[in-house]
Design a protein around this motif. Structure first.
Motif, mmCIF file in Angstrom:
data_model
loop_
_atom_site.group_PDB
_atom_site.id
_atom_site.type_symbol
_atom_site.label_atom_id
_atom_site.label_comp_id
_atom_site.label_asym_id
_atom_site.label_seq_id
_atom_site.Cartn_x
_atom_site.Cartn_y
_atom_site.Cartn_z
ATOM 1 N N GLN A 55 76.914 6.585 19.256
ATOM 2 C CA GLN A 55 75.931 5.632 19.767
ATOM 3 C C GLN A 55 75.711 5.780 21.275
ATOM 4 O OE1 GLN A 55 76.900 1.632 18.563
ATOM 5 N NE2 GLN A 55 77.292 2.216 16.449
ATOM 6 N N LEU A 56 76.364 6.740 21.887
ATOM 7 C CA LEU A 56 76.162 6.977 23.313
ATOM 8 C C LEU A 56 74.988 7.922 23.517
ATOM 9 C CD1 LEU A 56 79.838 7.497 24.526
ATOM 10 C CD2 LEU A 56 78.454 5.419 24.680
ATOM 11 N N HIS A 57 74.286 7.786 24.635
ATOM 12 C CA HIS A 57 73.147 8.666 24.884
ATOM 13 C C HIS A 57 73.104 9.051 26.356
ATOM 14 C CE1 HIS A 57 70.925 5.264 26.690
ATOM 15 N NE2 HIS A 57 71.442 4.557 25.715
ATOM 16 N N PHE A 58 72.620 10.255 26.618
ATOM 17 C CA PHE A 58 72.505 10.812 27.958
ATOM 18 C C PHE A 58 71.085 11.335 28.125
ATOM 19 C CE2 PHE A 58 76.758 11.266 26.303
ATOM 20 C CZ PHE A 58 77.559 10.742 27.313
ATOM 21 N N LYS A 111 80.035 -0.810 31.206
ATOM 22 C CA LYS A 111 79.855 -1.877 30.227
ATOM 23 C C LYS A 111 79.282 -1.356 28.908
ATOM 24 C CE LYS A 111 77.797 -6.420 29.441
ATOM 25 N NZ LYS A 111 77.010 -7.537 30.037
ATOM 26 N N PRO A 112 78.141 -0.628 28.888
ATOM 27 C CA PRO A 112 77.642 -0.136 27.610
ATOM 28 C C PRO A 112 78.553 0.917 26.982
ATOM 29 C CG PRO A 112 76.347 0.750 29.416
ATOM 30 C CD PRO A 112 77.235 -0.296 29.999
ATOM 31 N N VAL A 113 79.306 1.657 27.805
ATOM 32 C CA VAL A 113 80.212 2.675 27.270
ATOM 33 C C VAL A 113 81.386 2.027 26.548
ATOM 34 C CG1 VAL A 113 81.715 4.616 27.845
ATOM 35 C CG2 VAL A 113 79.548 4.331 29.048
ATOM 36 N N PHE A 122 88.700 -3.841 24.537
ATOM 37 C CA PHE A 122 88.515 -4.288 25.913
ATOM 38 C C PHE A 122 87.120 -3.919 26.396
ATOM 39 C CE2 PHE A 122 90.136 0.018 26.350
ATOM 40 C CZ PHE A 122 89.339 0.560 27.351
ATOM 41 N N LEU A 123 86.724 -4.561 27.494
ATOM 42 C CA LEU A 123 85.417 -4.354 28.111
ATOM 43 C C LEU A 123 85.602 -4.239 29.614
ATOM 44 C CD1 LEU A 123 82.223 -4.460 28.137
ATOM 45 C CD2 LEU A 123 82.483 -6.930 28.390
ATOM 46 N N ILE A 124 84.993 -3.216 30.229
ATOM 47 C CA ILE A 124 84.968 -3.086 31.683
ATOM 48 C C ILE A 124 83.516 -3.129 32.117
ATOM 49 C CG2 ILE A 124 85.553 -1.676 33.678
ATOM 50 C CD1 ILE A 124 87.792 -0.430 32.092
ATOM 51 N N ASP A 125 83.181 -4.123 32.905
ATOM 52 C CA ASP A 125 81.819 -4.293 33.397
ATOM 53 C C ASP A 125 81.797 -3.913 34.874
ATOM 54 O OD1 ASP A 125 79.261 -4.973 33.990
ATOM 55 O OD2 ASP A 125 79.445 -7.095 33.502
ATOM 56 N N HIS A 153 82.052 -4.137 42.343
ATOM 57 C CA HIS A 153 82.880 -5.189 41.781
ATOM 58 C C HIS A 153 82.504 -5.361 40.311
ATOM 59 C CE1 HIS A 153 83.362 -7.152 46.028
ATOM 60 N NE2 HIS A 153 83.771 -5.894 45.976
ATOM 61 N N GLY A 154 83.402 -5.955 39.533
ATOM 62 C CA GLY A 154 83.086 -6.133 38.129
ATOM 63 C C GLY A 154 84.078 -7.028 37.428
ATOM 64 N N ARG A 155 84.082 -6.940 36.107
ATOM 65 C CA ARG A 155 84.936 -7.804 35.293
ATOM 66 C C ARG A 155 85.627 -6.984 34.220
ATOM 67 N NH1 ARG A 155 84.041 -10.911 30.574
ATOM 68 N NH2 ARG A 155 81.887 -10.153 30.562
#
Length: 245
Positions: A55-58, A111-113, A122-125, A153-155
């Motif tokens: 589902q990843l795209h480049f 985030k989308p990755v 887990f999620l890294i934004d 910065h992120g979450r």
């Protein structure tokens, strides 16, 4: 001496076994004779409007591959989630197809990755930069090194704790202990960071690494150790005796 160039018309191509899809791929093939040592015998250059893996795209990807009697050598790059990814690889035509390569990314939004690859964990934004350098052969990985740092910065959020938090009683029915546990898990689950430090090194199927998040409200530190303890059958005494005889 012979020089020739062929144009590859634009089309869509799919490699089902690798789950790769090339949309709007076109390119050129250039070769010359007589053969020389490197980088001038056969060269293929491709451009792709969109490259998809699972589902990843480049977007706007390009790939240049050169062949000679010693091996295959490639360079690639593409736009990816607001940033840019590029890299190179060498595959040598020896008995075990020894290879080496690297991949680097800059200003890539994670985030989308992470939402696509690890939605239950887990999620890294936030935007990061990083690189991976590795070498091995067709049978094993000799060594792989990875590192990345944040560009904004992120979450950081541990999605794996969501089900555990949902299982706790509501505020009106739970005990004080339940509410303290809920607050503690929610605090652990969500963390606003200002800096990230991540590194890992692998040898074959074993390795270790760390992931550090630093923010105005503290830090989160994770250490990861990977070991291959798969059980291997030892030879039986009767087999050993037969071998000695």
């Amino acid at each position: 001496q012979l020089d020739a160039q062929f144009d590859i018309p634009s089309d869509d191509y799919t490699l089902k076994d690798l789950k790769l899809e090339f949309r709007g791929m076109k390119g050129k093939v250039h070769f010359n004779l007589p053969m020389k040592d490197r980088n001038n015998n056969l060269t293929e250059t491709f451009t792709v409007e969109q490259l998809r893996w699972k589902q990843l795209h480049f977007e706007k990807a390009h790939l240049s591959v050169t062949y000679d009697v010693h091996g295959i050598y490639g360079l690639f790059g593409s736009s990816a989630y607001g940033g840019y990814v590029n890299g190179a690889f060498d595959i040598y035509l020896d008995e075990t197809f020894t290879w080496d390569g690297w991949v680097a990314g800059t200003d890539v939004d994670l985030k989308p990755v992470t939402t696509t690859l690890f939605p239950q964990y887990f999620l890294i934004d936030g935007k990061v930069q990083g690189k991976i350098v590795a070498t091995g052969n067709k049978n094993e990985l000799y060594q792989g090194d990875a590192e990345f740092q944040n560009r904004s910065h992120g979450r950081f959020s541990i999605a794996a704790l969501n089900d555990l938090i949902k299982s706790l009683p509501k505020a009106l029915t739970g005990t004080i202990g339940d509410q303290i546990t809920r607050i503690g898990l929610e605090t652990l689950r969500d963390f606003e960071y200002e800096n990230i430090d991540g590194k890992a090194r692998f040898y074959g199927r074993e390795g270790r690494g760390h992931l550090r998040f630093f923010g105005p409200k503290g830090s989160r530190k994770f250490d990861v150790n990977v070991y291959d303890h798969r059980w291997k059958e030892e030879p039986r005494k009767t087999d050993t005796a037969d071998a000695v005889e």
